[in-house]
Scaffold this motif. Structure first.
Motif, PDB file in Angstrom:
ATOM      1  N   GLN A  55       0.695  -1.177  -0.012  1.00  0.00           N
ATOM      2  CA  GLN A  55       0.061   0.027   0.151  1.00  0.00           C
ATOM      3  C   GLN A  55       1.036   1.313   0.126  1.00  0.00           C
ATOM      4  O   GLN A  55       0.467   2.327  -0.792  1.00  0.00           O
ATOM      5  CB  GLN A  55      -0.994  -0.080   1.326  1.00  0.00           C
ATOM      6  CG  GLN A  55      -2.024   1.112   1.430  1.00  0.00           C
ATOM      7  CD  GLN A  55      -2.856   1.260  -0.040  1.00  0.00           C
ATOM      8  OE1 GLN A  55      -3.558   0.463  -0.249  1.00  0.00           O
ATOM      9  NE2 GLN A  55      -2.880   2.413  -0.664  1.00  0.00           N
ATOM     10  N   SER A  58       2.223   1.694  -3.253  1.00  0.00           N
ATOM     11  CA  SER A  58       1.208   2.390  -4.522  1.00  0.00           C
ATOM     12  C   SER A  58       1.010   3.931  -4.002  1.00  0.00           C
ATOM     13  O   SER A  58       1.102   4.688  -4.894  1.00  0.00           O
ATOM     14  CB  SER A  58      -0.195   1.715  -4.088  1.00  0.00           C
ATOM     15  OG  SER A  58      -1.059   2.229  -4.995  1.00  0.00           O
ATOM     16  N   ARG A  61       4.412   5.765  -5.274  1.00  0.00           N
ATOM     17  CA  ARG A  61       4.346   5.819  -6.776  1.00  0.00           C
ATOM     18  C   ARG A  61       3.262   6.948  -7.274  1.00  0.00           C
ATOM     19  O   ARG A  61       3.575   7.703  -8.276  1.00  0.00           O
ATOM     20  CB  ARG A  61       3.594   4.548  -7.177  1.00  0.00           C
ATOM     21  CG  ARG A  61       4.773   3.655  -7.159  1.00  0.00           C
ATOM     22  CD  ARG A  61       4.351   2.134  -7.597  1.00  0.00           C
ATOM     23  NE  ARG A  61       4.059   2.122  -9.066  1.00  0.00           N
ATOM     24  CZ  ARG A  61       4.754   1.270  -9.861  1.00  0.00           C
ATOM     25  NH1 ARG A  61       5.793   0.407  -9.328  1.00  0.00           N
ATOM     26  NH2 ARG A  61       4.581   1.027 -11.100  1.00  0.00           N
ATOM     27  N   SER A  62       2.008   7.267  -6.732  1.00  0.00           N
ATOM     28  CA  SER A  62       0.980   8.052  -7.129  1.00  0.00           C
ATOM     29  C   SER A  62       1.483   9.683  -7.118  1.00  0.00           C
ATOM     30  O   SER A  62       0.924  10.304  -7.724  1.00  0.00           O
ATOM     31  CB  SER A  62      -0.167   7.915  -6.450  1.00  0.00           C
ATOM     32  OG  SER A  62       0.010   8.623  -4.887  1.00  0.00           O
TER      33      SER A  62
END
Length: 617
Positions: A55, A58, A61-62
């Motif tokens: 999580q 992710s 990365r965003s």
């Protein structure tokens, strides 16, 4: 605002126009490079989140979720820092709960001056502040972070973390304390046993029992030294959550404050609508507020160096005259050991920071129109945190101090001034803490007894050579000479001499810090002896004047004779006993040589930076 407070603030702003503008330009340029993870290559970013859970990977990365750096001075030898062992996980969980990420960015060294007092390691203490700043900067330099939380409490650690945070001043930072240990034996009793040991009246085992009953649990030492001064100053400058400085470790309230501080850091990043970098919080008004809070409570003299260095890191030029002028306008509102018999827990029970800040605000002694991590305006800090039905809430402080013998009012202060004076004369400049002095000891005129180390003084005391009116001079203790150690080993014997009825004082280019008390001590003498100061020309038997009432530090020798005297030099022939070697000191020689004088912050950072000229083509 009280006119003198405003005048000093205006003077700082005016003399710092160019340096502050340069600093803010640097910070604006740094902000323009963001969002920072966006400038990293794919390989850079992959390395940065490789060890994260799916999580967090992710989210990172965003590029839309905040990543909060955790910088910690945890070690479990420092009682004050031992509670930090479990803070990273608390912080990570709290930050995850609001949809952001926290990564442990850096550990920094943290030494305990209480352990190293009178030992070779103490000569690394002041140097460690700049090392801490550089260590934290290395962790933050990975360019992965949108903000940070700083975990530090003691002596040089908080100033070092502040220096690092201000060098990344385009980011928000929240400082998170861990709180004081519960009260042990009274500090007065501890001091009494120390003096008895110095006189040979109690055994070493009895002394150890007293010390262990005083320093007995996890948390900050309870006397009002540099560690607790750090917490008070950082809170009054708006970098702690309101009322969080002196909540004991291991309590539900302490844990909830830690989690709330972590969540607050995520709200201040440039990814949201409430962007508030530390460069906007630490301005001239915040710096003056920190100095006033220090003076109103009789805090540590170490901050006559630390706050100057911190101010310089934010682009401001502050000097000892600012401290003296603010001290003259600031009443002393607390009696916390060594300025009284209470400890920091008693101050907290009396109303703590909320009552203190309200008193100072209502009297116009603090700037209210400042930014803080809790929102605009210092009035927010007149509330106290409490647990209500399992939830953290803030409520207004009591209308008046719950113990006026510990925390008084501006209308009835313990003294009309802050208890810090600047001394000047043919010896140079020094500071003296007067808030704990006994009546009749503010002016001492007596012959000098000159030493080049605290150990020489102890031997002379044991031999009975100091049983007389005298001003003890301990030189070659300054920043460049040996790193400017604290000299608390001197306190018990000098206290004994004073109790025997002798008029005694101390003059040194070393430090005494927040634990200095009843013995008049002209400390931080600058220029230091090894750097051209007349301290190197004093001879045993010379008459000296330490006058805290008129701000004088004079060697009563004619200018003509002084001009002809050779300056003494430290004995460098015995390398095995030199301050340049042993206990790692040989690794710090280059850094020692770069330290500025005490009034310039005793700092190796910031002072030689070229002006920022923008991007280069």
């Amino acid at each position: 605002m009280q006119p003198e407070i405003q005048r000093v603030t205006d003077n700082i702003i005016q003399r710092s126009l160019a340096s502050r503008a340069d600093y803010l330009q640097r910070m604006a340029h740094a902000r323009e490079q963001g969002p920072h993870r966006g400038v990293l290559s794919c390989g850079n970013l992959a390395h940065g989140f490789a060890a994260c859970n799916p999580q967090d990977k992710s989210d990172l990365r965003s590029l839309t979720k905040a990543n909060i750096a955790i910088v910690s001075a945890y070690n479990d030898m420092l009682s004050a820092h031992q509670p930090y062992e479990n803070y990273p996980q608390l912080i990570k969980t709290a930050v995850n709960e609001v949809g952001s990420v926290a990564q442990f960015a850096s550990g920094v060294p943290a030494m305990c001056d209480g352990v190293t007092q009178g030992q070779p390691g103490m000569e690394l203490s002041l140097l460690s502040r700049d090392i801490i700043a550089m260590s934290a900067a290395i962790g933050l330099s990975h360019n992965m972070f949108d903000g940070g939380v700083m975990l530090g409490i003691c002596d040089k650690i908080v100033p070092g973390l502040l220096l690092a945070a201000l060098s990344f001043g385009h980011l928000p930072f929240v400082f998170i304390p861990a709180g004081p240990m519960p009260s042990g034996i009274p500090n007065k009793e501890k001091a009494r046993v120390r003096q008895q040991f110095a006189e040979g009246k109690v055994t070493k085992e009895q002394l150890l029992e007293a010390e262990a009953a005083s320093y007995h649990a996890a948390g900050t030492c309870t006397f009002y030294g540099t560690a607790n001064s750090n917490q008070l100053v950082v809170e009054i400058m708006g970098l702690h959550l309101p009322g969080s400085s002196f909540v004991n470790p291991g309590t539900e309230l302490r844990d909830e404050l830690t989690k709330a501080a972590a969540r607050q850091a995520t709200r201040l990043t440039d990814l949201g609508d409430n962007y508030l970098p530390i460069s906007q919080i630490i301005d001239a008004k915040a710096i003056v507020n920190g100095i006033v809070g220090l003076l109103a409570t009789g805090g540590s003299t170490n901050h006559t160096m630390h706050l100057i260095a911190v101010a310089r890191a934010a682009g401001y030029i502050v000097n000892w005259d600012d401290f003296a002028q603010l001290s003259a306008a600031t009443p002393l509102l607390t009696r916390i050991y060594p300025n009284g018999q209470a400890d920091i827990n008693h101050f907290q029970y009396a109303g703590g920071m909320a009552v203190l800040i309200r008193e100072l605000l209502d009297a116009g002694l603090l700037h209210e129109d400042v930014q803080t991590i809790a929102g605009p305006g210092l009035r927010r800090y007149t509330q106290q945190p409490v647990m209500q039905d399992g939830k953290l809430e803030w409520q207004d402080a009591p209308a008046i101090s719950q113990d006026l013998t510990v925390l008084s009012t501006v209308a009835a202060p313990f003294t009309s001034h802050g208890g810090l004076e600047v001394l000047s004369g043919n010896m140079g400049r020094a500071v003296i803490k007067t808030s704990a002095l006994r009546e009749g000891t503010a002016v001492i005129k007596a012959p000098a007894v000159v030493f080049s180390s605290q150990h020489q003084l102890d031997a002379a005391f044991q031999a009975g050579e100091l049983n007389k009116d005298c001003i003890v001079v301990v030189r070659f203790q300054g920043p460049k000479a040996c790193g400017m150690p604290e000299l608390h080993k001197l306190t018990p014997p000098l206290g004994v001499l004073q109790d025997r009825g002798y008029k005694v004082a101390l003059v040194t280019d070393g430090r005494m810090s927040g634990a200095s008390g009843k013995v008049p001590a002209a400390i931080h003498v600058t220029p230091e002896a090894i750097d051209g100061g007349n301290l190197a020309k004093i001879q045993t038997g010379d008459m000296l004047l330490v006058d805290a009432e008129n701000g004088l530090l004079e060697l009563l020798v004619s200018a003509a004779e002084l001009g002809q005297r050779p300056a003494a030099t430290p004995d460098l022939t015995d390398s095995l006993n030199s301050s340049s070697y042993g206990m790692g000191r040989e690794l710090f020689g280059a850094l020692r040589s770069q330290l500025t004088g005490a009034e310039q912050g005793a700092c190796s950072l910031f002072f030689a930076q070229p002006a920022f000229t923008g991007d280069k083509e």
